[in-house]
Design a protein around this motif. Structure first.
Motif, PDB file in Angstrom:
ATOM      1  N   LYS A  97      -2.691 -13.887   1.871  1.00 13.13           N
ATOM      2  CA  LYS A  97      -1.833 -14.499   2.520  1.00 13.13           C
ATOM      3  C   LYS A  97      -0.571 -14.103   1.835  1.00 13.13           C
ATOM      4  CE  LYS A  97       0.066 -19.313   2.694  1.00 13.13           C
ATOM      5  NZ  LYS A  97       1.001 -20.085   1.928  1.00 13.13           N
ATOM      6  N   ASP A  98       0.777 -14.146   2.830  1.00 11.69           N
ATOM      7  CA  ASP A  98       1.897 -13.486   2.489  1.00 11.69           C
ATOM      8  C   ASP A  98       2.357 -14.756   1.768  1.00 11.69           C
ATOM      9  OD1 ASP A  98       4.669 -12.748   1.939  1.00 11.69           O
ATOM     10  OD2 ASP A  98       4.992 -12.374   4.104  1.00 11.69           O
ATOM     11  N   ASN A  99       2.910 -14.600   0.583  1.00 10.95           N
ATOM     12  CA  ASN A  99       3.439 -15.781  -0.319  1.00 10.95           C
ATOM     13  C   ASN A  99       4.908 -15.265  -0.985  1.00 10.95           C
ATOM     14  OD1 ASN A  99       3.557 -18.253  -1.027  1.00 10.95           O
ATOM     15  ND2 ASN A  99       2.656 -17.830  -3.010  1.00 10.95           N
ATOM     16  N   ASN A 100       5.784 -15.149  -0.343  1.00  8.44           N
ATOM     17  CA  ASN A 100       7.230 -14.763  -0.713  1.00  8.44           C
ATOM     18  C   ASN A 100       6.936 -13.064  -1.305  1.00  8.44           C
ATOM     19  OD1 ASN A 100       9.795 -14.301  -1.123  1.00  8.44           O
ATOM     20  ND2 ASN A 100       9.742 -15.894  -2.848  1.00  8.44           N
ATOM     21  N   LYS A 101       7.146 -12.961  -2.485  1.00 12.84           N
ATOM     22  CA  LYS A 101       7.165 -11.648  -3.232  1.00 12.84           C
ATOM     23  C   LYS A 101       5.632 -11.253  -3.534  1.00 12.84           C
ATOM     24  CE  LYS A 101      11.861 -11.116  -4.818  1.00 12.84           C
ATOM     25  NZ  LYS A 101      12.430 -10.793  -5.971  1.00 12.84           N
ATOM     26  N   THR A 102       4.647 -11.934  -3.164  1.00 12.66           N
ATOM     27  CA  THR A 102       3.419 -12.227  -3.553  1.00 12.66           C
ATOM     28  C   THR A 102       2.339 -11.814  -2.585  1.00 12.66           C
ATOM     29  OG1 THR A 102       4.058 -13.307  -5.666  1.00 12.66           O
ATOM     30  CG2 THR A 102       1.618 -13.502  -5.130  1.00 12.66           C
ATOM     31  N   SER A 143       7.632  -6.894 -11.472  1.00 13.74           N
ATOM     32  CA  SER A 143       6.975  -5.614 -12.113  1.00 13.74           C
ATOM     33  C   SER A 143       5.660  -5.717 -11.311  1.00 13.74           C
ATOM     34  CB  SER A 143       6.705  -5.905 -13.686  1.00 13.74           C
ATOM     35  OG  SER A 143       5.920  -7.091 -14.095  1.00 13.74           O
ATOM     36  N   CYS A 144       4.944  -4.633 -11.376  1.00 13.48           N
ATOM     37  CA  CYS A 144       3.553  -4.832 -10.767  1.00 13.48           C
ATOM     38  C   CYS A 144       2.325  -5.352 -11.523  1.00 13.48           C
ATOM     39  CB  CYS A 144       3.256  -3.255 -10.525  1.00 13.48           C
ATOM     40  SG  CYS A 144       4.453  -2.479  -9.710  1.00 13.48           S
ATOM     41  N   PHE A 151       0.854  -1.207  -0.062  1.00 11.25           N
ATOM     42  CA  PHE A 151      -0.005  -0.059   0.177  1.00 11.25           C
ATOM     43  C   PHE A 151       0.822   1.292   0.018  1.00 11.25           C
ATOM     44  CE2 PHE A 151      -3.186  -2.430   2.453  1.00 11.25           C
ATOM     45  CZ  PHE A 151      -3.772  -3.372   1.372  1.00 11.25           C
ATOM     46  N   ASP A 152       1.970   1.069   0.401  1.00 11.40           N
ATOM     47  CA  ASP A 152       2.901   2.388   0.561  1.00 11.40           C
ATOM     48  C   ASP A 152       3.826   2.382  -0.708  1.00 11.40           C
ATOM     49  OD1 ASP A 152       2.222   2.881   3.014  1.00 11.40           O
ATOM     50  OD2 ASP A 152       3.836   2.126   4.088  1.00 11.40           O
ATOM     51  N   HIS A 153       3.643   1.509  -1.577  1.00 13.66           N
ATOM     52  CA  HIS A 153       4.367   1.585  -2.781  1.00 13.66           C
ATOM     53  C   HIS A 153       3.585   2.686  -3.763  1.00 13.66           C
ATOM     54  CE1 HIS A 153       5.251  -0.276  -6.994  1.00 13.66           C
ATOM     55  NE2 HIS A 153       6.111  -0.589  -6.509  1.00 13.66           N
ATOM     56  N   GLN A 154       4.571   2.885  -5.041  1.00 13.10           N
ATOM     57  CA  GLN A 154       4.332   3.817  -5.984  1.00 13.10           C
ATOM     58  C   GLN A 154       2.680   3.552  -6.450  1.00 13.10           C
ATOM     59  OE1 GLN A 154       6.420   3.771  -9.663  1.00 13.10           O
ATOM     60  NE2 GLN A 154       5.195   4.923 -10.656  1.00 13.10           N
ATOM     61  N   TYR A 189       4.813 -19.443 -10.947  1.00 13.95           N
ATOM     62  CA  TYR A 189       3.475 -20.010 -10.649  1.00 13.95           C
ATOM     63  C   TYR A 189       2.345 -19.372 -11.343  1.00 13.95           C
ATOM     64  CZ  TYR A 189       6.498 -22.521  -7.030  1.00 13.95           C
ATOM     65  OH  TYR A 189       7.655 -23.221  -6.813  1.00 13.95           O
ATOM     66  N   SER A 190       2.567 -18.387 -12.047  1.00 15.51           N
ATOM     67  CA  SER A 190       1.391 -17.631 -12.950  1.00 15.51           C
ATOM     68  C   SER A 190       1.118 -18.029 -14.142  1.00 15.51           C
ATOM     69  CB  SER A 190       1.851 -16.174 -13.032  1.00 15.51           C
ATOM     70  OG  SER A 190       1.870 -15.593 -11.746  1.00 15.51           O
ATOM     71  N   THR A 191      -0.280 -18.242 -14.283  1.00 14.15           N
ATOM     72  CA  THR A 191      -0.648 -18.668 -15.587  1.00 14.15           C
ATOM     73  C   THR A 191      -0.439 -17.349 -16.771  1.00 14.15           C
ATOM     74  OG1 THR A 191      -2.087 -20.309 -15.125  1.00 14.15           O
ATOM     75  CG2 THR A 191      -2.611 -19.616 -17.014  1.00 14.15           C
ATOM     76  N   HIS A 192      -1.353 -16.330 -16.210  1.00 15.25           N
ATOM     77  CA  HIS A 192      -1.246 -14.788 -16.767  1.00 15.25           C
ATOM     78  C   HIS A 192      -1.105 -13.889 -15.880  1.00 15.25           C
ATOM     79  CE1 HIS A 192      -2.144 -15.913 -21.070  1.00 15.25           C
ATOM     80  NE2 HIS A 192      -2.906 -16.660 -20.597  1.00 15.25           N
ATOM     81  N   GLN A 193      -0.673 -12.638 -16.451  1.00 19.85           N
ATOM     82  CA  GLN A 193      -0.467 -11.469 -15.556  1.00 19.85           C
ATOM     83  C   GLN A 193      -1.182  -9.997 -16.400  1.00 19.85           C
ATOM     84  OE1 GLN A 193       3.307 -12.279 -12.857  1.00 19.85           O
ATOM     85  NE2 GLN A 193       3.788 -12.094 -15.219  1.00 19.85           N
ATOM     86  N   ILE A 194      -1.581  -9.276 -15.528  1.00 22.70           N
ATOM     87  CA  ILE A 194      -2.035  -8.028 -16.219  1.00 22.70           C
ATOM     88  C   ILE A 194      -0.934  -7.022 -15.444  1.00 22.70           C
ATOM     89  CG2 ILE A 194      -3.817  -6.501 -16.210  1.00 22.70           C
ATOM     90  CD1 ILE A 194      -6.115  -8.764 -15.681  1.00 22.70           C
ATOM     91  N   LEU A 195      -0.549  -6.114 -16.301  1.00 19.73           N
ATOM     92  CA  LEU A 195       0.337  -4.920 -15.670  1.00 19.73           C
ATOM     93  C   LEU A 195      -0.745  -4.107 -15.141  1.00 19.73           C
ATOM     94  CD1 LEU A 195       2.413  -4.012 -18.597  1.00 19.73           C
ATOM     95  CD2 LEU A 195       3.036  -5.067 -16.454  1.00 19.73           C
ATOM     96  N   LEU A 196      -0.172  -3.756 -13.687  1.00 16.85           N
ATOM     97  CA  LEU A 196      -1.161  -3.108 -12.740  1.00 16.85           C
ATOM     98  C   LEU A 196      -0.903  -1.439 -13.100  1.00 16.85           C
ATOM     99  CD1 LEU A 196      -3.170  -2.909 -10.537  1.00 16.85           C
ATOM    100  CD2 LEU A 196      -1.430  -3.350  -8.807  1.00 16.85           C
ATOM    101  N   ARG A 197      -1.840  -1.027 -13.548  1.00 13.87           N
ATOM    102  CA  ARG A 197      -1.773   0.713 -13.792  1.00 13.87           C
ATOM    103  C   ARG A 197      -3.146   1.209 -13.470  1.00 13.87           C
ATOM    104  NH1 ARG A 197       2.634  -1.030 -13.603  1.00 13.87           N
ATOM    105  NH2 ARG A 197       4.262  -1.111 -15.245  1.00 13.87           N
ATOM    106  N   GLU A 198      -3.187   2.497 -13.399  1.00 16.04           N
ATOM    107  CA  GLU A 198      -4.355   3.227 -13.405  1.00 16.04           C
ATOM    108  C   GLU A 198      -5.570   2.569 -14.513  1.00 16.04           C
ATOM    109  OE1 GLU A 198      -5.735   5.397 -11.425  1.00 16.04           O
ATOM    110  OE2 GLU A 198      -4.310   5.597 -10.130  1.00 16.04           O
TER     111      GLU A 198
END
Length: 131
Positions: free
Chosen positions: A34-39, A62-63, A11-14, A102-111
């Motif tokens: 759940k805290d899962n390492n960097k995720t 990346s976000c 929440f404190d991130h950019q 461990y991801s199938t797909h990812q969406i870039l998190l942006r406004e």
């Protein structure tokens, strides 16, 4: 680091307001973080496992808003339909890095992707939550 410390770090991130919006939507529909390492992984039930871990987000490398392989690989055609509202530039193919493998797909998190991500949570994730 506690789960709350981990969430606060996001929440404190950019892009903290985006992470908070997604977190709030996921908690409203009944998922647990759940805290899962960097995720931060979101699941229903008392324990996170392949059958009930529905989504995640991360900020390294990346976000992204992420779809765990354990749940979505058997549903890849359905996930492809869900993700059709995103351009190829907004979708990030997992690189195989430790935090992405461990991801199938990812969406870039942006406004510009937040509203569609929230729409996916409400229309496609919420009906899968077994409380």
């Amino acid at each position: 680091m506690s789960l709350q410390d981990k969430l606060n770090d996001f929440f404190d991130h950019q892009y903290g307001s985006l992470y908070r919006s997604i977190h709030d939507e996921l908690v409203i529909i009944g998922l647990r973080a759940k805290d899962n390492n960097k995720t931060v992984l979101y699941h229903y039930g008392t324990k996170a496992n392949g059958g009930n871990s529905l989504v995640a987000y991360r900020k390294d490398p990346s976000c992204v808003f992420s779809f765990p392989k354990s749940y979505w690989d058997p549903r890849h055609q359905e996930l492809n339909r869900i993700l059709s509202v995103f351009s190829p530039e907004e979708l990030k193919v997992p690189s195989g890095s430790a935090s992405e493998r461990y991801s199938t797909h990812q969406i870039l998190l942006r406004e510009e992707t937040l509203e569609r991500i929230v729409g996916i949570i409400q229309a496609h994730i919420a009906p899968r939550v077994r409380r």
